[in-house]
Motif scaffolding. Structure first.
Motif, PDB file in Angstrom:
ATOM      1  N   MET A   1       0.846  -1.210   0.000  1.00 36.16           N
ATOM      2  CA  MET A   1       0.000   0.000   0.000  1.00 36.16           C
ATOM      3  C   MET A   1       0.876   1.253   0.000  1.00 36.16           C
ATOM      4  O   MET A   1       1.828   1.363   0.762  1.00 36.16           O
ATOM      5  N   ALA A   2       0.569   2.181  -0.908  1.00 34.53           N
ATOM      6  CA  ALA A   2       1.364   3.410  -1.011  1.00 34.53           C
ATOM      7  C   ALA A   2       1.123   4.291   0.211  1.00 34.53           C
ATOM      8  O   ALA A   2       0.003   4.329   0.738  1.00 34.53           O
ATOM      9  N   PRO A   3       2.188   4.974   0.690  1.00 31.29           N
ATOM     10  CA  PRO A   3       1.992   5.847   1.847  1.00 31.29           C
ATOM     11  C   PRO A   3       1.065   7.009   1.508  1.00 31.29           C
ATOM     12  O   PRO A   3       1.069   7.497   0.391  1.00 31.29           O
ATOM     13  N   ALA A   4       0.251   7.416   2.504  1.00 25.94           N
ATOM     14  CA  ALA A   4      -0.687   8.518   2.283  1.00 25.94           C
ATOM     15  C   ALA A   4       0.080   9.808   2.014  1.00 25.94           C
ATOM     16  O   ALA A   4       1.085  10.090   2.661  1.00 25.94           O
ATOM     17  N   VAL A   5      -0.404  10.552   1.026  1.00 25.23           N
ATOM     18  CA  VAL A   5       0.242  11.831   0.678  1.00 25.23           C
ATOM     19  C   VAL A   5      -0.288  12.901   1.630  1.00 25.23           C
ATOM     20  O   VAL A   5      -1.481  12.985   1.893  1.00 25.23           O
ATOM     21  N   ASP A   6       0.645  13.712   2.129  1.00 23.72           N
ATOM     22  CA  ASP A   6       0.213  14.796   3.003  1.00 23.72           C
ATOM     23  C   ASP A   6      -0.421  15.923   2.183  1.00 23.72           C
ATOM     24  O   ASP A   6       0.226  16.493   1.302  1.00 23.72           O
ATOM     25  N   VAL A   7      -1.659  16.217   2.463  1.00 20.39           N
ATOM     26  CA  VAL A   7      -2.350  17.297   1.750  1.00 20.39           C
ATOM     27  C   VAL A   7      -2.024  18.639   2.412  1.00 20.39           C
ATOM     28  O   VAL A   7      -1.961  19.670   1.744  1.00 20.39           O
ATOM     29  N   ILE A   8      -1.844  18.593   3.717  1.00 18.70           N
ATOM     30  CA  ILE A   8      -1.425  19.808   4.431  1.00 18.70           C
ATOM     31  C   ILE A   8      -0.083  19.493   5.094  1.00 18.70           C
ATOM     32  O   ILE A   8       0.052  18.485   5.792  1.00 18.70           O
ATOM     33  N   SER A   9       0.874  20.366   4.837  1.00 19.08           N
ATOM     34  CA  SER A   9       2.177  20.173   5.465  1.00 19.08           C
ATOM     35  C   SER A   9       2.642  21.520   6.040  1.00 19.08           C
ATOM     36  O   SER A   9       2.802  22.493   5.298  1.00 19.08           O
ATOM     37  N   VAL A  10       2.812  21.553   7.345  1.00 17.52           N
ATOM     38  CA  VAL A  10       3.154  22.808   8.026  1.00 17.52           C
ATOM     39  C   VAL A  10       4.514  22.643   8.691  1.00 17.52           C
ATOM     40  O   VAL A  10       4.721  21.690   9.441  1.00 17.52           O
ATOM     41  N   GLN A  11       5.419  23.584   8.390  1.00 16.39           N
ATOM     42  CA  GLN A  11       6.759  23.479   8.988  1.00 16.39           C
ATOM     43  C   GLN A  11       7.169  24.791   9.656  1.00 16.39           C
ATOM     44  O   GLN A  11       7.255  25.825   8.993  1.00 16.39           O
ATOM     45  N   GLN A  12       7.369  24.696  10.960  1.00 17.41           N
ATOM     46  CA  GLN A  12       7.915  25.825  11.736  1.00 17.41           C
ATOM     47  C   GLN A  12       7.116  27.126  11.475  1.00 17.41           C
ATOM     48  O   GLN A  12       7.696  28.203  11.400  1.00 17.41           O
ATOM     49  N   LEU A  13       5.833  27.006  11.342  1.00 19.52           N
ATOM     50  CA  LEU A  13       5.007  28.171  11.000  1.00 19.52           C
ATOM     51  C   LEU A  13       4.848  29.085  12.225  1.00 19.52           C
ATOM     52  O   LEU A  13       4.483  28.625  13.307  1.00 19.52           O
ATOM     53  N   SER A  14       5.113  30.372  12.021  1.00 23.77           N
ATOM     54  CA  SER A  14       4.983  31.331  13.122  1.00 23.77           C
ATOM     55  C   SER A  14       4.243  32.572  12.645  1.00 23.77           C
ATOM     56  O   SER A  14       4.314  32.935  11.469  1.00 23.77           O
ATOM     57  N   LYS A  15       3.567  33.205  13.578  1.00 22.17           N
ATOM     58  CA  LYS A  15       2.928  34.485  13.281  1.00 22.17           C
ATOM     59  C   LYS A  15       3.124  35.411  14.472  1.00 22.17           C
ATOM     60  O   LYS A  15       2.775  35.070  15.601  1.00 22.17           O
ATOM     61  N   ARG A  16       3.690  36.567  14.178  1.00 19.74           N
ATOM     62  CA  ARG A  16       3.957  37.527  15.252  1.00 19.74           C
ATOM     63  C   ARG A  16       3.139  38.783  14.996  1.00 19.74           C
ATOM     64  O   ARG A  16       3.113  39.310  13.889  1.00 19.74           O
ATOM     65  N   TYR A  17       2.427  39.266  16.030  1.00 15.40           N
ATOM     66  CA  TYR A  17       1.747  40.559  15.979  1.00 15.40           C
ATOM     67  C   TYR A  17       2.532  41.503  16.877  1.00 15.40           C
ATOM     68  O   TYR A  17       2.398  41.439  18.100  1.00 15.40           O
ATOM     69  N   GLY A  18       3.353  42.328  16.307  1.00 17.02           N
ATOM     70  CA  GLY A  18       4.182  43.207  17.125  1.00 17.02           C
ATOM     71  C   GLY A  18       5.070  42.378  18.018  1.00 17.02           C
ATOM     72  O   GLY A  18       5.885  41.599  17.546  1.00 17.02           O
ATOM     73  N   GLU A  19       4.882  42.539  19.325  1.00 16.20           N
ATOM     74  CA  GLU A  19       5.728  41.774  20.243  1.00 16.20           C
ATOM     75  C   GLU A  19       5.095  40.449  20.650  1.00 16.20           C
ATOM     76  O   GLU A  19       5.719  39.631  21.326  1.00 16.20           O
ATOM     77  N   GLN A  20       3.847  40.265  20.266  1.00 15.25           N
ATOM     78  CA  GLN A  20       3.139  39.046  20.684  1.00 15.25           C
ATOM     79  C   GLN A  20       3.291  37.940  19.646  1.00 15.25           C
ATOM     80  O   GLN A  20       3.033  38.157  18.459  1.00 15.25           O
ATOM     81  N   LEU A  21       3.699  36.777  20.117  1.00 12.28           N
ATOM     82  CA  LEU A  21       3.856  35.629  19.222  1.00 12.28           C
ATOM     83  C   LEU A  21       2.564  34.814  19.287  1.00 12.28           C
ATOM     84  O   LEU A  21       2.301  34.124  20.267  1.00 12.28           O
ATOM     85  N   ALA A  22       1.745  34.912  18.242  1.00 16.43           N
ATOM     86  CA  ALA A  22       0.445  34.228  18.257  1.00 16.43           C
ATOM     87  C   ALA A  22       0.587  32.755  17.909  1.00 16.43           C
ATOM     88  O   ALA A  22      -0.089  31.898  18.478  1.00 16.43           O
ATOM     89  N   VAL A  23       1.462  32.440  16.959  1.00 15.99           N
ATOM     90  CA  VAL A  23       1.736  31.048  16.583  1.00 15.99           C
ATOM     91  C   VAL A  23       3.254  30.874  16.604  1.00 15.99           C
ATOM     92  O   VAL A  23       3.986  31.684  16.027  1.00 15.99           O
ATOM     93  N   ASP A  24       3.694  29.807  17.270  1.00 15.50           N
ATOM     94  CA  ASP A  24       5.127  29.683  17.561  1.00 15.50           C
ATOM     95  C   ASP A  24       5.680  28.374  16.984  1.00 15.50           C
ATOM     96  O   ASP A  24       5.526  27.309  17.585  1.00 15.50           O
ATOM     97  N   GLN A  25       6.263  28.476  15.801  1.00 18.41           N
ATOM     98  CA  GLN A  25       6.947  27.346  15.164  1.00 18.41           C
ATOM     99  C   GLN A  25       6.121  26.053  15.173  1.00 18.41           C
ATOM    100  O   GLN A  25       6.581  25.001  15.636  1.00 18.41           O
ATOM    101  N   LEU A  26       4.951  26.180  14.624  1.00 21.55           N
ATOM    102  CA  LEU A  26       4.027  25.044  14.591  1.00 21.55           C
ATOM    103  C   LEU A  26       4.366  24.145  13.400  1.00 21.55           C
ATOM    104  O   LEU A  26       4.579  24.631  12.295  1.00 21.55           O
ATOM    105  N   SER A  27       4.410  22.836  13.648  1.00 23.24           N
ATOM    106  CA  SER A  27       4.661  21.881  12.557  1.00 23.24           C
ATOM    107  C   SER A  27       3.710  20.695  12.696  1.00 23.24           C
ATOM    108  O   SER A  27       3.545  20.157  13.790  1.00 23.24           O
TER     109      SER A  27
END
Lengths: 541, 262
Positions: B1-27
């Motif tokens: 059986m072939a391995p499932a293909v990742d449809v969503i792939s998130v690597q080290q995703l971050s979002k900063r609003y000014g000094e506030q880190l809303a999302v911190d290196q999400l994978s």
């Protein structure tokens, strides 16, 4: 067959967006007061009253019958520039960067450029319609006047369109530059300040320009324009008219070329070069701001808790409404854009009347007229503070145990009296003293001052001045124009009576009688406001 | 059986609003056909992550691909392939339901005839009448009806990836049951579904896997029953409150109630 083809055709995204923004403009973004059967079908239908008012204001161009094409065109373009610029500046903030729209459209496969073009297309449609309405009579003068030519008709329509493009491009470009240079954190504050400043400048300009023109020449028709007028955009587009109408001198050619090149440059910068900034701006609208704007109301919070304000605002609902109105007058972009440009001409007109004119003129009448006219400030402002983009939040007033909206109206009324009317009246009294060097003239302000309580309570009748309780209404500006005209008529009559009293020695009795009548009428109106039930249009449903 | 293909792939995703880190290196990665519950307390960064993955806001750093396209370099291609039901449930209130849905269909390039057919299927599923859709402005709809229109607008273009942010908000019990069946059917059809909600028992029943984040960081990732068993919490709700400080809130609620007694 044709229907089936249409059903299967891949729809145009840009057409869908243009249709969407046109519908939103025609119907507004809120549906609470909207009845499907009465929805306007076209911009002309929506703006019918406004267009009639603009055409009526265009009567002033009849005074240019003997003027050269260039002079007439400078006047028409200057006034149209103000009219269109004012509209685009006021509408741009809401249309270009709408926070709610981000949740609906930003995850769809639409690029920012397509959104921007669709929005500007609708703004241009409205601008051109307004411009044509104002210019109808002026075009007649350009065709049949002393120096007229039939070519003025197509030439002026074309130059109006280019000017509308210039206005829209310039406003969009200003926003994008603000975004690029100052970023999101300061964008809101900057946009507010810029919009208010531009709007006030344009409103003042629209009042001042005809006065300046009238005071610098012997007559409007033979006016000789000062050299600096040629540096302004209206002169560029007037040069365009002059060239196309056939009487173009070398100077007109130069001005026309400057106008076309400036418009092209602005459009390229706004829609091509800096379009990426617009996309970034749209994304940032949906983001939370990193720093909450500093609330600068602490002093007012403290002031309402101690006498004399605590005596004046005894009722908690009235006090809450006072603070809400004060906060929105000081912080909310939408509210500031609505209120301050509307109020600015109320200061300019009376001041212009006080200036010495080349015709001389009666010394006392302008003061009496201006006093009554100034007294109408609270009437105008209270009509405006009920509109807000956050109008749905006013549902909370229906949830709290209040029998009716009376106290909320009184709170808004008191905020407008204290924070806007009183400073403007004080400033005006100082101007009277400074320009007339005569303290006796200040007494002529009394009839206006005494009438203020009546004018301030009229908008509260029927409980209709609850702050921030109605969705912004695009028709409001045309109604405001008509109210202003009525107000001026009434002020002139009242001012005339006051002058008669001053001249024939019964001014004191007149003021006394007026005070008694005002006291009685005010008491009756107050009782009526106290009995007022919630207006049906603000009921939750 | 072939391995499932990742449809969503998130690597080290971050979002900063000014000094506030809303999302911190999400994978994390999500294969096709999976229903993922995306959980976290208020302010954890869930909505910010979903907005980034749908191209609504730009990440500060990190990368992500959705349906095979990079989020930063090909945002329009990503948007063509995702459907999103935002928490706000915002609509243009002064349009009728049909005008709104036709407008959305046009933005995805769906021919008018095909769009109306799909709209009819959705309104039949949601038990709405076509007359309501044509005669009433969206501003006059109930919250639940409006939510149904928003869900329809998210699925109209048949996207392979769908993000739901509190989709049950406003739906009545029957509609909620129908909706849960719908997303399970969609997953069986191969669609990838990211489901963010505070209703944890629904998440537990519907989702193949849950991702729990707090303060922008990944806390847990796995099948709900496996996670509950591994932590000995009994239920997903208990596990969630243990991880995110909910137990402390129960004590504070008791203190709060005391203020009314005094």
């Amino acid at each position: 067959m044709l229907t089936r083809e249409r059903e299967n055709a891949v729809p145009s995204q840009s057409r869908a967006l243009r249709r969407l923004f046109l519908m939103l403009f025609l119907r507004g973004r809120s549906a609470r007061q909207l009845r499907v059967a009465k929805m306007p079908k076209s911009i002309a239908a929506l703006l019918r009253t406004s267009l009639v008012v603009y055409a009526f204001i265009g009567v002033t161009s009849l005074g240019f019958g003997g003027a050269t094409i260039f002079t007439l065109a400078v006047y028409l373009h200057a006034m149209t520039f103000i009219l269109v610029g004012l509209f685009v500046a006021a509408a741009a903030g809401e249309v270009l960067f709408n926070a709610e729209e981000a949740d609906i459209l930003l995850h769809r496969p639409v690029n920012a450029g397509a959104l921007l073009r669709a929005k500007i297309f609708v703004l241009l449609q409205v601008s051109i319609l307004m411009a044509v309405a104002f210019n109808v009579l002026g075009i007649g003068v350009g065709v049949w006047g002393q120096h007229g030519s039939w070519r003025f008709l197509p030439a002026h329509l074309l130059s109006l369109t280019i000017m509308a493009l210039f206005c829209a491009g310039a406003i969009v470009l200003t926003y994008q530059l603000c975004l690029r240079w100052f970023g999101r954190e300061r964008l809101d504050g900057l946009m507010t300040t810029m919009q208010v400043a531009v709007s006030i400048f344009l409103v003042l300009g629209s009042q001042l320009l005809p006065q300046v023109m009238a005071r610098t020449g012997n007559s409007l028709g033979t006016l000789v324009l000062p050299w600096w007028v040629r540096l302004l955009p209206p002169a560029w587009f007037a040069g365009f008219d002059d060239v196309l109408t056939g009487g173009g001198r070398a100077e007109s050619w130069l001005l026309a070329v400057i106008g076309v090149v400036a418009t092209a440059l602005i459009l390229w910068l706004a829609f091509a070069k800096l379009a990426g900034d617009y996309e970034r701006g749209l994304q940032q609208v949906g983001e939370r701001s990193a720093r909450a704007p500093r609330a600068r109301r602490r002093w007012l919070d403290r002031a309402v808790a101690v006498p004399p304000l605590s005596w004046w605002l005894r009722e908690p609902a009235s006090r809450a409404s006072f603070l809400l109105t004060a906060a929105y007058l000081g912080r909310d972009r939408d509210m500031k854009l609505r209120v301050y440009p509307a109020v600015s001409p109320m200061l300019v007109w009376p001041v212009l009347f006080l200036l010495p004119s080349r015709h001389g003129g009666a010394a006392a009448f302008p003061v009496a007229f201006a006093g009554v006219y100034m007294g109408l400030i609270p009437l105008m402002v209270l009509k405006l503070v009920r509109y807000s983009q956050n109008w749905q939040a006013a549902d909370v007033f229906h949830m709290v145990p209040l029998a009716g909206p009376g106290e909320l109206c009184h709170g808004a009324r008191r905020a407008v009296l204290l924070l806007i009317t009183a400073p403007m009246l004080l400033l005006f009294a100082l101007l009277v003293v400074a320009l007339r060097h005569d303290l006796a003239n200040v007494a002529l302000l009394l009839p206006g001052l005494i009438a203020i309580p009546i004018y301030a309570i009229v908008p509260c009748l029927g409980g209709r001045s609850v702050p921030c309780s109605a969705p912004p209404n695009s028709m409001e500006s045309s109604r405001r124009g008509m109210t202003m005209m009525l107000v001026m008529l009434l002020s002139a009559v009242w001012g005339g009576i006051a002058i008669a009293g001053w001249k024939f020695g019964f001014f004191g009795w007149l003021v006394f009688a007026q005070a008694i009548v005002v006291a009685v009428v005010y008491a009756m109106m107050r009782a009526s406001v106290a009995r007022a039930a919630w207006p049906a249009e603000t009921a939750i449903g | 059986m072939a391995p499932a293909v990742d449809v969503i792939s998130v690597q080290q995703l971050s979002k900063r609003y000014g000094e506030q880190l809303a999302v911190d290196q999400l994978s994390f990665a999500v294969p096709a056909g999976q229903i993922v519950g995306f959980l976290g307390p208020n302010g954890a960064g869930k909505s910010t992550t979903l907005k980034m993955l749908t191209g609504m806001i730009a990440p500060t750093s990190g990368s992500a691909t959705v349906a095979g396209f990079d989020l930063v370099t090909h945002p329009i291609e990503v948007k063509r392939r995702v459907g999103f039901v935002p928490e706000s449930g915002a609509v243009f209130e002064s349009l009728t339901g049909l005008e709104y849905l036709e407008m959305i269909a046009a933005l995805y390039g769906i021919p008018h005839g095909g769009a109306v057919e799909r709209i009819k299927q959705f309104i039949a599923f949601f038990d709405l009448s076509f007359e309501t859709l044509t005669d009433k402005l969206l501003g006059a709809y109930s919250k639940g009806m409006r939510r149904k229109v928003v869900i329809t607008a998210a699925l109209l273009h048949n996207p392979p990836v769908v993000f739901f942010d509190e989709p049950l908000d406003g739906l009545d019990a029957n509609a909620a049951v129908g909706f849960k069946a719908l997303i399970q059917t969609l997953a069986r059809e191969g669609k990838t579904i990211v489901y963010s909600s505070h209703i944890l028992d629904v998440v537990e029943r519907v989702c193949d896997r849950v991702i729990i984040i707090d303060q922008g960081k990944l806390l847990l990732d796995g099948a709900p029953e496996a996670l509950v068993a591994a932590h000995g919490s009994g239920t997903l709700e208990r596990l969630f409150t243990e991880l995110t400080g909910g137990a402390e809130l129960e004590r504070r609620a008791e203190d709060f109630a005391k203020t009314f007694r005094s």
